[in-house]
Enzyme design. Sequence first.
Site, PDB file in Angstrom:
ATOM      1  N   ARG A  15      -9.435   1.301   9.830  1.00 11.16           N
ATOM      2  CA  ARG A  15      -9.149   0.203  10.741  1.00 11.16           C
ATOM      3  C   ARG A  15      -8.721   0.766  12.104  1.00 11.16           C
ATOM      4  O   ARG A  15      -8.390   1.940  12.236  1.00 11.16           O
ATOM      5  CB  ARG A  15      -8.036  -0.685  10.161  1.00 11.16           C
ATOM      6  CG  ARG A  15      -8.465  -1.500   8.962  1.00 11.16           C
ATOM      7  CD  ARG A  15      -7.306  -2.253   8.329  1.00 11.16           C
ATOM      8  NE  ARG A  15      -6.390  -1.362   7.617  1.00 11.16           N
ATOM      9  CZ  ARG A  15      -5.300  -1.764   6.973  1.00 11.16           C
ATOM     10  NH1 ARG A  15      -4.982  -3.052   6.968  1.00 11.16           N
ATOM     11  NH2 ARG A  15      -4.536  -0.896   6.333  1.00 11.16           N
ATOM     12  N   LYS A  75      -1.555   1.097  10.735  1.00  9.11           N
ATOM     13  CA  LYS A  75      -0.621   1.579   9.712  1.00  9.11           C
ATOM     14  C   LYS A  75       0.570   2.289  10.350  1.00  9.11           C
ATOM     15  O   LYS A  75       0.562   2.655  11.521  1.00  9.11           O
ATOM     16  CB  LYS A  75      -1.327   2.530   8.743  1.00  9.11           C
ATOM     17  CG  LYS A  75      -2.294   1.829   7.808  1.00  9.11           C
ATOM     18  CD  LYS A  75      -1.635   0.700   7.007  1.00  9.11           C
ATOM     19  CE  LYS A  75      -0.645   1.176   5.982  1.00  9.11           C
ATOM     20  NZ  LYS A  75       0.027   0.070   5.267  1.00  9.11           N
ATOM     21  N   TYR A  94       2.104  -2.127  11.710  1.00 14.80           N
ATOM     22  CA  TYR A  94       2.805  -2.281  10.435  1.00 14.80           C
ATOM     23  C   TYR A  94       3.739  -1.094  10.249  1.00 14.80           C
ATOM     24  O   TYR A  94       3.358   0.057  10.517  1.00 14.80           O
ATOM     25  CB  TYR A  94       1.821  -2.324   9.264  1.00 14.80           C
ATOM     26  CG  TYR A  94       1.041  -3.609   9.144  1.00 14.80           C
ATOM     27  CD1 TYR A  94       1.687  -4.819   8.891  1.00 14.80           C
ATOM     28  CD2 TYR A  94      -0.341  -3.620   9.262  1.00 14.80           C
ATOM     29  CE1 TYR A  94       0.962  -6.001   8.774  1.00 14.80           C
ATOM     30  CE2 TYR A  94      -1.068  -4.795   9.144  1.00 14.80           C
ATOM     31  CZ  TYR A  94      -0.406  -5.982   8.906  1.00 14.80           C
ATOM     32  OH  TYR A  94      -1.114  -7.149   8.793  1.00 14.80           O
ATOM     33  N   HIS A  96       6.734  -1.247   7.435  1.00 11.26           N
ATOM     34  CA  HIS A  96       7.200  -1.214   6.038  1.00 11.26           C
ATOM     35  C   HIS A  96       8.284  -0.150   5.853  1.00 11.26           C
ATOM     36  O   HIS A  96       8.150   0.797   5.076  1.00 11.26           O
ATOM     37  CB  HIS A  96       6.020  -0.938   5.087  1.00 11.26           C
ATOM     38  CG  HIS A  96       4.920  -1.961   5.166  1.00 11.26           C
ATOM     39  ND1 HIS A  96       5.088  -3.257   4.720  1.00 11.26           N
ATOM     40  CD2 HIS A  96       3.652  -1.881   5.649  1.00 11.26           C
ATOM     41  CE1 HIS A  96       3.961  -3.932   4.913  1.00 11.26           C
ATOM     42  NE2 HIS A  96       3.079  -3.133   5.484  1.00 11.26           N
ATOM     43  N   GLU A 118       4.799  -6.974  10.084  1.00  7.24           N
ATOM     44  CA  GLU A 118       5.103  -7.679   8.837  1.00  7.24           C
ATOM     45  C   GLU A 118       6.374  -8.506   8.867  1.00  7.24           C
ATOM     46  O   GLU A 118       6.639  -9.276   7.932  1.00  7.24           O
ATOM     47  CB  GLU A 118       5.163  -6.700   7.659  1.00  7.24           C
ATOM     48  CG  GLU A 118       6.363  -5.773   7.615  1.00  7.24           C
ATOM     49  CD  GLU A 118       6.180  -4.492   8.404  1.00  7.24           C
ATOM     50  OE1 GLU A 118       7.045  -3.607   8.283  1.00  7.24           O
ATOM     51  OE2 GLU A 118       5.174  -4.373   9.148  1.00  7.24           O
ATOM     52  N   ASP A 270       3.436  -1.296  -0.621  1.00 10.20           N
ATOM     53  CA  ASP A 270       3.865  -0.980   0.752  1.00 10.20           C
ATOM     54  C   ASP A 270       5.369  -1.153   0.914  1.00 10.20           C
ATOM     55  O   ASP A 270       5.985  -0.510   1.776  1.00 10.20           O
ATOM     56  CB  ASP A 270       3.152  -1.892   1.762  1.00 10.20           C
ATOM     57  CG  ASP A 270       1.810  -1.329   2.200  1.00 10.20           C
ATOM     58  OD1 ASP A 270       1.693  -0.096   2.303  1.00 10.20           O
ATOM     59  OD2 ASP A 270       0.888  -2.119   2.434  1.00 10.20           O
ATOM     60  N   VAL A 298      -2.692   1.550  -4.451  1.00 13.85           N
ATOM     61  CA  VAL A 298      -3.142   2.033  -3.144  1.00 13.85           C
ATOM     62  C   VAL A 298      -2.363   1.309  -2.045  1.00 13.85           C
ATOM     63  O   VAL A 298      -2.331   0.081  -1.995  1.00 13.85           O
ATOM     64  CB  VAL A 298      -4.649   1.821  -2.973  1.00 13.85           C
ATOM     65  CG1 VAL A 298      -5.088   2.218  -1.558  1.00 13.85           C
ATOM     66  CG2 VAL A 298      -5.414   2.635  -4.010  1.00 13.85           C
ATOM     67  N   ASN A 300      -2.814   1.165   1.202  1.00 12.00           N
ATOM     68  CA  ASN A 300      -3.540   0.534   2.316  1.00 12.00           C
ATOM     69  C   ASN A 300      -4.857  -0.040   1.795  1.00 12.00           C
ATOM     70  O   ASN A 300      -5.939   0.290   2.260  1.00 12.00           O
ATOM     71  CB  ASN A 300      -3.767   1.517   3.469  1.00 12.00           C
ATOM     72  CG  ASN A 300      -4.571   2.741   3.077  1.00 12.00           C
ATOM     73  OD1 ASN A 300      -4.486   3.210   1.940  1.00 12.00           O
ATOM     74  ND2 ASN A 300      -5.352   3.273   3.993  1.00 12.00           N
ATOM     75  N   MET A 301      -4.738  -0.943   0.832  1.00 12.02           N
ATOM     76  CA  MET A 301      -5.924  -1.530   0.209  1.00 12.02           C
ATOM     77  C   MET A 301      -6.917  -2.097   1.228  1.00 12.02           C
ATOM     78  O   MET A 301      -8.119  -1.848   1.125  1.00 12.02           O
ATOM     79  CB  MET A 301      -5.513  -2.613  -0.789  1.00 12.02           C
ATOM     80  CG  MET A 301      -4.905  -2.076  -2.065  1.00 12.02           C
ATOM     81  SD  MET A 301      -4.325  -3.404  -3.155  1.00 12.02           S
ATOM     82  CE  MET A 301      -5.865  -4.220  -3.553  1.00 12.02           C
TER      83      MET A 301
END
Length: 371
Positions: A15, A75, A94, A96, A118, A270, A298, A300-301
Amino acid sequence: MRIGVPTEIKNHEYRVGLTPASVREFVAHGHQVLVQSGAGAAIGMSDAQYQQAGARIAPDAASVFGEAEMIVKVKEPQPAECAMLRRGQVLYTYLHLAPDPRQTAALLQSGAVCVAYETITAPGGGLPLLAPMSEVAGRMAIHAAAAHLEKSKGGMGVLLGGVPGVAAAHVVIIGGGVVGTHALQMAVGMGARVTVLDKNAERLRHLDLLFGNRVGTRYSTAASIEEAVLDADVVIGGVLVPGAAAPKLVTRQIVSAMKPGSVVVDVAIDQGGCFETSRPTTHDDPTYRVDGVVHYCVANMPGAVARTSTLALNNATLAHGLALADLGWAAAMRQDPHLRNGLNVCLGEVTHEAVAHDLGYAYRAAEAAIA
């Protein structure tokens, strides 16, 4: 403002923080955009398209981080990226943080202003910048579960939807929010037998009205979770406490009593995961087994469907990104309390209460940090 878009470097993360269309919007607002060469190439967004939209192309991440006043990513920054952040620089991505003390410490040391997608809220409730990726992850969770039920993938050898004369798999979904609803939609569509658990009775009523007798709804307690999970062929973990670590709702003891070859998909990974046996995995090596139960965790699906995910994410993040650039981060947050809720770390202080509580930091209210 100078906006920087580096190439994502997390495992199998394709991404990109801004699409060419989003770059065009920033440029139209009078901002400069610097995009690392190849940042969107893997999903068909070429350097030439970014240049046509008005961006300049940088040769490497160091150039992007060194020049930009605001970094837009997807990410959480990896250690090498954290080391390139500087005091007062805005990071919009993001994060997390609650289950990640190392990243939190690195961001505090950098002195950057870190805005987490988020935890930004919406006037009508909800988490609008998390929602599109939760939608993708919820749908993907059922795809992953169906694949890993296959014997060759370590599962029990069950077809999720069954066939005439043979029972369908039992899918248990913990959490009836965005992840759970989209997982539910996919599981029902594939013909599985589905049970969803949630602590919000009104949410269960809503799901019952939507899906009727195609799903079972249960109020979430320790007893009902245990009973449902022990009967399940697939368990999807979709719980969320905004900004905080996910609660461990399925104990190691329960996992050890699950059916051999059953599959766990922990979408909450996450935020640390909602199974005691969960640990983050990657697209390169997505699963492991605990007591015969396949775990897919996973972190970062949505990166696996990176083009769809990037387009959906930009739809959600663009307006707040423009506000940060147009007004400056402090003025934008004074004006919009929902954007202010996204401020997790600011100039060396933790400004999100759940993160401070979970990691043992002193908490400073975002309003005070902005002032």
